[in-house]
Design a protein around this motif. Structure first.
Motif, PDB file in Angstrom:
ATOM      1  N   ARG A  39       0.826  -1.212   0.000  1.00 28.49           N
ATOM      2  CA  ARG A  39       0.000   0.000   0.000  1.00 28.49           C
ATOM      3  C   ARG A  39       0.864   1.267   0.000  1.00 28.49           C
ATOM      4  O   ARG A  39       0.866   2.039   0.962  1.00 28.49           O
ATOM      5  CB  ARG A  39      -0.940   0.006   1.190  1.00 28.49           C
ATOM      6  CG  ARG A  39      -1.924  -1.143   1.179  1.00 28.49           C
ATOM      7  CD  ARG A  39      -2.952  -0.967   2.253  1.00 28.49           C
ATOM      8  NE  ARG A  39      -3.677  -2.200   2.456  1.00 28.49           N
ATOM      9  CZ  ARG A  39      -4.503  -2.415   3.459  1.00 28.49           C
ATOM     10  NH1 ARG A  39      -4.728  -1.466   4.335  1.00 28.49           N
ATOM     11  NH2 ARG A  39      -5.119  -3.565   3.589  1.00 28.49           N
ATOM     12  N   PRO A  40       1.610   1.501  -1.058  1.00 26.09           N
ATOM     13  CA  PRO A  40       2.552   2.620  -1.069  1.00 26.09           C
ATOM     14  C   PRO A  40       1.923   3.993  -0.858  1.00 26.09           C
ATOM     15  O   PRO A  40       2.588   4.886  -0.329  1.00 26.09           O
ATOM     16  CB  PRO A  40       3.223   2.515  -2.444  1.00 26.09           C
ATOM     17  CG  PRO A  40       2.335   1.647  -3.253  1.00 26.09           C
ATOM     18  CD  PRO A  40       1.631   0.735  -2.299  1.00 26.09           C
ATOM     19  N   LEU A  41       0.662   4.170  -1.229  1.00 28.09           N
ATOM     20  CA  LEU A  41       0.042   5.484  -1.009  1.00 28.09           C
ATOM     21  C   LEU A  41      -0.050   5.827   0.477  1.00 28.09           C
ATOM     22  O   LEU A  41      -0.116   7.001   0.834  1.00 28.09           O
ATOM     23  CB  LEU A  41      -1.338   5.552  -1.668  1.00 28.09           C
ATOM     24  CG  LEU A  41      -1.314   5.641  -3.199  1.00 28.09           C
ATOM     25  CD1 LEU A  41      -2.724   5.589  -3.763  1.00 28.09           C
ATOM     26  CD2 LEU A  41      -0.600   6.892  -3.661  1.00 28.09           C
ATOM     27  N   ASN A  42      -0.023   4.802   1.346  1.00 26.77           N
ATOM     28  CA  ASN A  42       0.006   5.072   2.786  1.00 26.77           C
ATOM     29  C   ASN A  42       1.257   5.853   3.179  1.00 26.77           C
ATOM     30  O   ASN A  42       1.267   6.552   4.194  1.00 26.77           O
ATOM     31  CB  ASN A  42      -0.055   3.780   3.596  1.00 26.77           C
ATOM     32  CG  ASN A  42      -1.431   3.148   3.582  1.00 26.77           C
ATOM     33  OD1 ASN A  42      -2.383   3.719   3.063  1.00 26.77           O
ATOM     34  ND2 ASN A  42      -1.537   1.961   4.138  1.00 26.77           N
ATOM     35  N   ASN A  43       2.309   5.727   2.377  1.00 25.13           N
ATOM     36  CA  ASN A  43       3.544   6.446   2.682  1.00 25.13           C
ATOM     37  C   ASN A  43       3.348   7.958   2.622  1.00 25.13           C
ATOM     38  O   ASN A  43       4.030   8.695   3.321  1.00 25.13           O
ATOM     39  CB  ASN A  43       4.659   6.018   1.726  1.00 25.13           C
ATOM     40  CG  ASN A  43       5.011   4.556   1.897  1.00 25.13           C
ATOM     41  OD1 ASN A  43       4.914   3.999   2.994  1.00 25.13           O
ATOM     42  ND2 ASN A  43       5.398   3.917   0.811  1.00 25.13           N
ATOM     43  N   LEU A  44       2.428   8.426   1.786  1.00 21.51           N
ATOM     44  CA  LEU A  44       2.146   9.858   1.743  1.00 21.51           C
ATOM     45  C   LEU A  44       1.549  10.314   3.072  1.00 21.51           C
ATOM     46  O   LEU A  44       1.944  11.345   3.622  1.00 21.51           O
ATOM     47  CB  LEU A  44       1.212  10.220   0.586  1.00 21.51           C
ATOM     48  CG  LEU A  44       0.861  11.703   0.474  1.00 21.51           C
ATOM     49  CD1 LEU A  44       2.111  12.556   0.282  1.00 21.51           C
ATOM     50  CD2 LEU A  44      -0.136  11.944  -0.640  1.00 21.51           C
ATOM     51  N   ALA A  45       0.605   9.526   3.606  1.00 19.97           N
ATOM     52  CA  ALA A  45       0.019   9.872   4.910  1.00 19.97           C
ATOM     53  C   ALA A  45       1.103   9.896   5.984  1.00 19.97           C
ATOM     54  O   ALA A  45       1.141  10.798   6.833  1.00 19.97           O
ATOM     55  CB  ALA A  45      -1.084   8.890   5.278  1.00 19.97           C
ATOM     56  N   ALA A  49       4.288  10.493   5.566  1.00 20.09           N
ATOM     57  CA  ALA A  49       5.149  11.652   5.341  1.00 20.09           C
ATOM     58  C   ALA A  49       4.475  12.955   5.792  1.00 20.09           C
ATOM     59  O   ALA A  49       5.140  13.856   6.295  1.00 20.09           O
ATOM     60  CB  ALA A  49       5.550  11.737   3.871  1.00 20.09           C
ATOM     61  N   VAL A  50       3.151  13.039   5.630  1.00 21.50           N
ATOM     62  CA  VAL A  50       2.426  14.232   6.090  1.00 21.50           C
ATOM     63  C   VAL A  50       2.482  14.312   7.620  1.00 21.50           C
ATOM     64  O   VAL A  50       2.700  15.393   8.185  1.00 21.50           O
ATOM     65  CB  VAL A  50       0.971  14.241   5.570  1.00 21.50           C
ATOM     66  CG1 VAL A  50       0.142  15.308   6.273  1.00 21.50           C
ATOM     67  CG2 VAL A  50       0.948  14.466   4.063  1.00 21.50           C
ATOM     68  N   VAL A  51       2.308  13.189   8.298  1.00 19.63           N
ATOM     69  CA  VAL A  51       2.422  13.166   9.763  1.00 19.63           C
ATOM     70  C   VAL A  51       3.815  13.662  10.166  1.00 19.63           C
ATOM     71  O   VAL A  51       3.963  14.473  11.088  1.00 19.63           O
ATOM     72  CB  VAL A  51       2.148  11.755  10.328  1.00 19.63           C
ATOM     73  CG1 VAL A  51       2.523  11.671  11.799  1.00 19.63           C
ATOM     74  CG2 VAL A  51       0.688  11.381  10.130  1.00 19.63           C
ATOM     75  N   ALA A  52       4.839  13.204   9.464  1.00 16.59           N
ATOM     76  CA  ALA A  52       6.206  13.645   9.759  1.00 16.59           C
ATOM     77  C   ALA A  52       6.366  15.140   9.489  1.00 16.59           C
ATOM     78  O   ALA A  52       7.056  15.834  10.232  1.00 16.59           O
ATOM     79  CB  ALA A  52       7.208  12.846   8.934  1.00 16.59           C
ATOM     80  N   GLY A  53       5.734  15.639   8.423  1.00 16.21           N
ATOM     81  CA  GLY A  53       5.798  17.069   8.126  1.00 16.21           C
ATOM     82  C   GLY A  53       5.187  17.906   9.238  1.00 16.21           C
ATOM     83  O   GLY A  53       5.714  18.955   9.606  1.00 16.21           O
ATOM     84  N   ILE A  54       4.075  17.428   9.786  1.00 13.23           N
ATOM     85  CA  ILE A  54       3.446  18.133  10.910  1.00 13.23           C
ATOM     86  C   ILE A  54       4.364  18.086  12.131  1.00 13.23           C
ATOM     87  O   ILE A  54       4.552  19.094  12.815  1.00 13.23           O
ATOM     88  CB  ILE A  54       2.061  17.535  11.221  1.00 13.23           C
ATOM     89  CG1 ILE A  54       1.108  17.775  10.034  1.00 13.23           C
ATOM     90  CG2 ILE A  54       1.474  18.138  12.500  1.00 13.23           C
ATOM     91  CD1 ILE A  54      -0.190  16.987  10.117  1.00 13.23           C
ATOM     92  N   GLU A 101       5.747  17.853  -2.339  1.00 10.82           N
ATOM     93  CA  GLU A 101       5.970  19.296  -2.309  1.00 10.82           C
ATOM     94  C   GLU A 101       4.683  20.052  -1.997  1.00 10.82           C
ATOM     95  O   GLU A 101       4.680  20.976  -1.182  1.00 10.82           O
ATOM     96  CB  GLU A 101       6.556  19.760  -3.650  1.00 10.82           C
ATOM     97  CG  GLU A 101       7.996  19.308  -3.835  1.00 10.82           C
ATOM     98  CD  GLU A 101       8.578  19.709  -5.180  1.00 10.82           C
ATOM     99  OE1 GLU A 101       7.850  20.296  -6.009  1.00 10.82           O
ATOM    100  OE2 GLU A 101       9.768  19.429  -5.396  1.00 10.82           O
ATOM    101  N   ASP A 102       3.588  19.635  -2.640  1.00 10.61           N
ATOM    102  CA  ASP A 102       2.320  20.322  -2.386  1.00 10.61           C
ATOM    103  C   ASP A 102       1.815  20.066  -0.963  1.00 10.61           C
ATOM    104  O   ASP A 102       1.236  20.966  -0.346  1.00 10.61           O
ATOM    105  CB  ASP A 102       1.260  19.902  -3.409  1.00 10.61           C
ATOM    106  CG  ASP A 102       1.446  20.609  -4.748  1.00 10.61           C
ATOM    107  OD1 ASP A 102       2.252  21.560  -4.817  1.00 10.61           O
ATOM    108  OD2 ASP A 102       0.783  20.210  -5.721  1.00 10.61           O
ATOM    109  N   ALA A 103       2.021  18.858  -0.438  1.00 13.35           N
ATOM    110  CA  ALA A 103       1.594  18.579   0.941  1.00 13.35           C
ATOM    111  C   ALA A 103       2.326  19.493   1.913  1.00 13.35           C
ATOM    112  O   ALA A 103       1.722  20.042   2.841  1.00 13.35           O
ATOM    113  CB  ALA A 103       1.831  17.109   1.288  1.00 13.35           C
TER     114      ALA A 103
END
Length: 202
Positions: free
Chosen positions: A69-75, A77-82, A114-116
């Motif tokens: 489920r690679p799209l979970n990696n975006l979630a 990464a967003v948690v890490a960005g926060i 980048e957009d996230a």
């Protein structure tokens, strides 16, 4: 015995996991410890010279991405960005979700990252306040604990003769291997839950 070489802190960001508050505390402790070392060991006088310049800040690192489920990696990464923004750094959303494929990052994945980060900064405005979790009992206590553990590790490495001696003796390599082994064991035993890997598979 590999257990005898294991430090209390891990060598990769997020302590090898997605623990939000630990990452915030880790980044805060790193800044405090850096300033302390420059002041006490090197006699720094200018407060600006004691600032930890870390362009990346908090991030999950490639080791926390999953092929399943690679799209979970975006979630993730967003948690890490926060976490990055709330620990006083930039809201870096990385790595791209397709990192585990090892084929190079797609333009779509790079654009999403980048957009996230831009959404976190310009729409959610999570960078408007520096260190907004300061004063939280939990975050302050966790920061103190991580800083104390890191200081013990630094003292241990100093006693070995410094970082170069610790590398030459194989200590650091063994500690990193131990950290990775322990993390994988916790995932396989279900102690650390990774969505789409060892739980919520259907």
């Amino acid at each position: 015995d590999i257990d005898s070489f294991a430090p209390k802190i891990t060598f990769n960001s997020f302590g090898g996991s997605m623990e939000f508050f630990k990452e915030v505390a880790f980044q805060r402790a790193a800044r405090r410890l850096w300033a302390r070392i420059l002041l006490e060991r090197f006699g720094a006088k200018d407060p600006k010279s004691m600032l930890l310049r870390c362009p990346r800040g908090a991030h999950i690192g490639a080791s926390s991405t999953t092929l399943q489920r690679p799209l979970n990696n975006l979630a993730r990464a967003v948690v890490a960005g926060i976490a990055g923004a709330l620990s006083g750094g930039p809201p870096n959303v990385a790595p791209p979700y397709d990192e585990p494929f090892g084929l190079g990052w797609s333009l779509e994945a790079i654009q999403l990252c980048e957009d996230a980060g831009r959404i976190l900064q310009y729409e959610a405005r999570v960078t408007d306040v520096m260190d907004p979790l300061a004063g939280s009992y939990y975050v302050e206590n966790l920061t103190d604990e991580i800083e104390a553990d890191a200081l013990k590790e630094i003292e241990k490495i100093d006693a070995m003769g410094g970082a170069v001696a610790a590398i030459e003796s194989g200590y650091m390599q063994r500690a990193i291997a131990k950290s990775a082994y322990d993390r994988q064991k916790r995932i396989e035993n279900g102690e650390d839950l990774v969505v789409g890997v060892n739980c919520f598979l259907d």
